[in-house]
Structures are given as C-alpha cells and as structure tokens.
Write an enzyme that holds these catalytic residues in place. Structure first.
Site, PDB file in Angstrom:
ATOM      1  N   ASN A 167       6.743  -0.294 -15.556  1.00  0.00           N
ATOM      2  CA  ASN A 167       7.199  -1.241 -14.534  1.00  0.00           C
ATOM      3  C   ASN A 167       6.102  -2.208 -14.103  1.00  0.00           C
ATOM      4  OD1 ASN A 167       5.657   0.538 -13.070  1.00  0.00           O
ATOM      5  ND2 ASN A 167       7.337   1.375 -11.869  1.00  0.00           N
ATOM      6  N   GLN A 334       5.401   7.393   2.605  1.00  0.00           N
ATOM      7  CA  GLN A 334       6.735   6.903   2.245  1.00  0.00           C
ATOM      8  C   GLN A 334       7.712   8.067   2.244  1.00  0.00           C
ATOM      9  OE1 GLN A 334       5.288   3.133  -0.544  1.00  0.00           O
ATOM     10  NE2 GLN A 334       6.676   4.618  -1.404  1.00  0.00           N
ATOM     11  N   HIS A 353       9.683   0.256  -0.946  1.00  0.00           N
ATOM     12  CA  HIS A 353       9.000   0.319  -2.252  1.00  0.00           C
ATOM     13  C   HIS A 353      10.009   0.105  -3.392  1.00  0.00           C
ATOM     14  CE1 HIS A 353       5.644   2.533  -4.667  1.00  0.00           C
ATOM     15  NE2 HIS A 353       6.111   1.477  -5.305  1.00  0.00           N
TER      16      HIS A 353
END
Ligand code: NDP
Length: 419
Positions: A167, A334, A353
């Site tokens: 990614n 997170q 995110h």
C-alpha cells in the site's frame, strides 16, 4: 532473490509440511455501520503488474476473494476463511482488541499465528505475547509492524512479517491529496458550500498555490520517494532527509536537495511529509523543539505513524501559527480516543487511518497475507522483503528499516474510544 527460512520449520521440522491444526487469530476493523455493501462504485480495479522497483506483487497460489471488495473488515476476513478451513485450520476473526478481557486477548492464548492491521492495530505487547506460548508468527496485513513489540518478538523468537510495498503507493496518493487540500484550504471551502454559504473571502483567506513551494520528506523510502515523484509535476522544489542517500540518478531526475539532518530539512521546507517507520529512533521526532526550528507557518503531513509526532506540541503549534496546517491519517493510539486533541485542533485535515486501506490496497495486502501463510504451511522460505523479524533477530526489510526496542508503549489508551 534471497529468502529467509521460516523460523518455525527451521527449528522444528526443516522443510516438511506441517499437518497440525493451527489457530489463526485475525484482528480486523469493524464492518460498515450499515452492514457489508451490496454493490461497489467500480466493478473492477486496475491490474497492477509490478511495483516501481521491480518487486512483484503478491503471488499466492490462488485467492478466494474478488479484488475491489471490502476485505479488511471483520466480515471480509481478508478472504482467508475457505483457504484456512480447507487446510483444517481454525480462523477466529474479531475487532474486539482493546481493554481488559477483550476477545483478541482471550483468543491469543492458544493462537499459533496472529494477523493484525495498522489501521486497527492489535497492540501485541510483551505481556500479551507472554500469554501465548504457541505463538509463532505475527503478520501485519499492510506495512508498519510497530504495533508489535519487536524486541519482545526478537526475545521470544516470534517471526514478524509484513506485506512490503502493498500500500506504499496508495499512501503516496493520500499524501499528495493532503498537501494540496491543506495548502489550498479545501476542507474549509467545502464546509462553506455544505453549510449553504458563498463567502469567497472566507473561503480563500488561507488558500495558496503549491507551485514554487519547498516540499520535503523525512525518509525517502517507498512512500517518501513516490510522494516526491508525484509532487514533481506541480513545479515544486523537492527535498529529502534519510539515513542513506538516494542514487545520484534519482537525485538529478527529481532535482532533489539532500539534507543530512532533519533540522536542516525542516528549516527550509514549506511542507514536510513524514515517511519513516516508527521505531525507538523516530518516536517523538517532531517535538516542540524540532517544530520550533521549522519555517514559520509550515505544513506537516504525517501518514507514517502518529507517535513520530508529539501530539500536544502539534496542537500548540497550530494554535500559535507556527504550523499553518497538520494532516495525516495516523494517530496514537488507534482508534483515537474520542477526546484526542487532534480531532479538534485548528487547521487540521485528519482522516482515520485509511490511506493504506483503499479497496485497491486491500486486494494486495490480502493476497500478500495469503502468500505468507502458504509459505508458512508449506515450510517454504519467506520473501526477504516481507520479513521484519526472523529467528530472533531483525531480518530482511526489518533489519534495514527498524531498530531494536519497543514503540508500542502507551497503547492501553485505545480502549477509551467509544463508538
Ligand atoms: P520503506 O522501508 O520503503 O521506507 C522507510 C524509510 O525510512 C527508509 O528509507 C529508511 O531509511 C527510513 N528511515 C528509517 N529510520 C529513519 C530515521 N531514523 N531517520 C530517517 N529515515 C529513516 O517503507 P515505506 O516507505 O513503505 O513505509 C514507511 C512507513 O510508512 C511504514 O513504516 C509505516 O509506518 C508507514 N505506512 C503507513 C501506511 C498508512 O496506511 N498510513 C501504510 C504503509 C506504511 P534507510 O532505508 O535509508 O535506512
């Protein structure tokens, strides 16, 4: 290509197929609030042949999902259930990962493999690892294994793998989007339209062109370099700081200015994008002191890891005007607690995110995880580029990009987020 021998097979049963039923714990983010989509905007996604450095995309023997569909959430299961169950293994998927008594902690105790994603990280601390005597491997479905205590993984000989490059380019696109939307002040302008307004002076009083600006990246690895390449056509001046210098041909192709310290880079850049991994060397690199050395009114885009920045120092600098804007999609911990100051600080363009989990990226990292699992079950060696920790030491990509130690500390706060 050099390959790294799978730790488990090397130490137990070199090269032989393992027949034992294994338990794979997969920690993924929640499904969409309205349930899984019945259709998607696009019926297909482009087929990418190779990454820019020639590395091949994931090469599992086969896949059981449709590229372009949601795979990163609980019901998506990274498309792994059929594959694992056909081999007789057990797959447990949960999003319940934080706080005392969470499902992930319970399931970890007899798990052989744990899979987690940086977007919804299962913070695999030393204490948690020590509750899991069977644990052999932690796989990151994405890039960035800082949610795993790498020092503890080294000490306990738990291999750590990630899907390098899957990614990186998705993130570079997100960086470009954030630089331009912040400098032009898109968020404010869009909010005016949505609220039914038309005051053009309000809309442009913080809006500039990117053309001619000095843009710098902290780290010019896969993401940092791609972000620079993508910014080049905007006629900007490009800068970078890294531990190693890029080849001269790349520096001249992009007309890059190299800085041998982060202080030197930030003192001349209008926009700084942060693209190094989080490890003990980079934790809180952007603290009040470094921010005070930045050009007054600069912008920061951080899609690397939240903890590379000191959260209060960022908020203070936005309030004082030392920074004109801060955007990114990475937080610590997170999910970010509901009262995380980055949700409400002025002139921020934060997203949850997401940059590395577009539907396009999900197809690549789901295939990469499958490739890693296939190698593991077949007793084959893993790709060096996917390897972070192997046989009790940093290895492959991990040896190059990370340093020993632990950057997971403080993650307990993640339980404070309520839906
Ligand atoms: P790469 O390994 O290709 O690049 C990392 C670069 O960081 C390397 O060039 C490395 O330097 C450099 N680096 C490491 N430590 C330092 C340091 N102390 N100071 C300066 N440079 C340093 O990784 P990617 O570009 O693919 O990814 C980078 C990071 O981005 C990941 O680790 C992850 O945290 C984050 N990421 C975020 C995603 C998201 O969804 N937001 C998705 C994917 C990644 P060298 O090699 O020269 O030693």
């Amino acid at each position: 290509m050099l390959k790294i021998l799978n730790n488990f097979f090397k130490s137990t049963n070199s090269g032989k197929k393992k027949e034992k039923k294994m338990k794979i714990l997969c920690v993924l983010y929640d499904d969409p609030t309205g349930g899984m989509p019945e259709s998607y905007p696009l019926s297909t996604i482009p087929k990418i042949e190779k990454y820019p450095d020639g590395q091949t995309l994931p090469t599992p023997k086969s896949i059981d999902f449709n590229p372009g569909q949601l795979l990163g959430c609980v019901s998506g299961e990274l498309g792994l259930r059929k594959f694992l169950e056909d081999l007789g293994h057990e797959l447990v998927v949960t999003s319940d990962k934080d706080g005392e008594g969470c499902q992930a902690d319970k399931e970890l105790k007899d798990a052989d493999i744990v899979i987690s994603q940086p977007f919804w990280p299962y913070y695999l601390t030393r204490a948690k690892m020590e509750t899991a005597p069977n644990l052999k491997m932690a796989i990151t479905a994405g890039i960035g294994s800082d949610h795993v205590d790498l020092q503890a993984a080294i000490d306990h000989k738990i291999d750590v793998m990630e899907v390098t490059f899957c990614n990186s380019r998705s993130v570079a696109e997100h960086i470009v989007m954030m630089i331009i939307s912040m400098v032009r002040d898109y968020h404010n302008q869009h909010a005016i339209v949505k609220a039914g307004g038309w005051n053009i002076a309000d809309a442009v009083k913080r809006s500039y062109d990117v053309e001619g600006m000095h843009i710098g990246t902290v780290a010019a690895g896969r993401i940092g370099l791609d972000a620079l390449r993508k910014m080049k056509p905007f006629d900007t001046h490009l800068h970078y700081f890294d531990r190693h210098r890029l080849p001269e041909s790349v520096e001249s192709e992009l007309n890059l200015t190299f800085h041998d310290s982060v202080e030197s880079l930030v003192s001349v850049c209008d926009v700084v994008t942060i693209n190094c991994p989080l490890h003990p060397e980079t934790e809180h690199m952007f603290n009040a002191e470094l921010i005070s050395k930045m050009k007054k009114g600069a912008y920061i885009v951080n899609t690397a890891r939240g903890k590379i920045c000191d959260k209060d120092a960022i908020a203070d600098a936005l309030k004082s005007g030392q920074l004109s804007g801060y955007a990114g999609d990475v937080w610590f911990p997170q999910p970010a607690p509901n009262d995380h100051i980055w949700r409400t600080m002025p002139n921020q363009g934060m997203t949850p995110h997401t940059s590395g989990t577009s539907l396009s990226a999900q197809a690549r990292y789901a295939a990469g995880v499958r490739e890693i699992l296939e190698c593991f079950f077949d007793g084959n060696s893993q790709r060096t580029e996917y390897t972070i920790v192997s046989n009790g030491e940093l290895a492959g990509t991990g040896k190059h990009s990370y340093s020993k130690g632990d950057a997971t500390g403080g993650s307990e706060e993640a339980k404070n987020y309520t839906k």
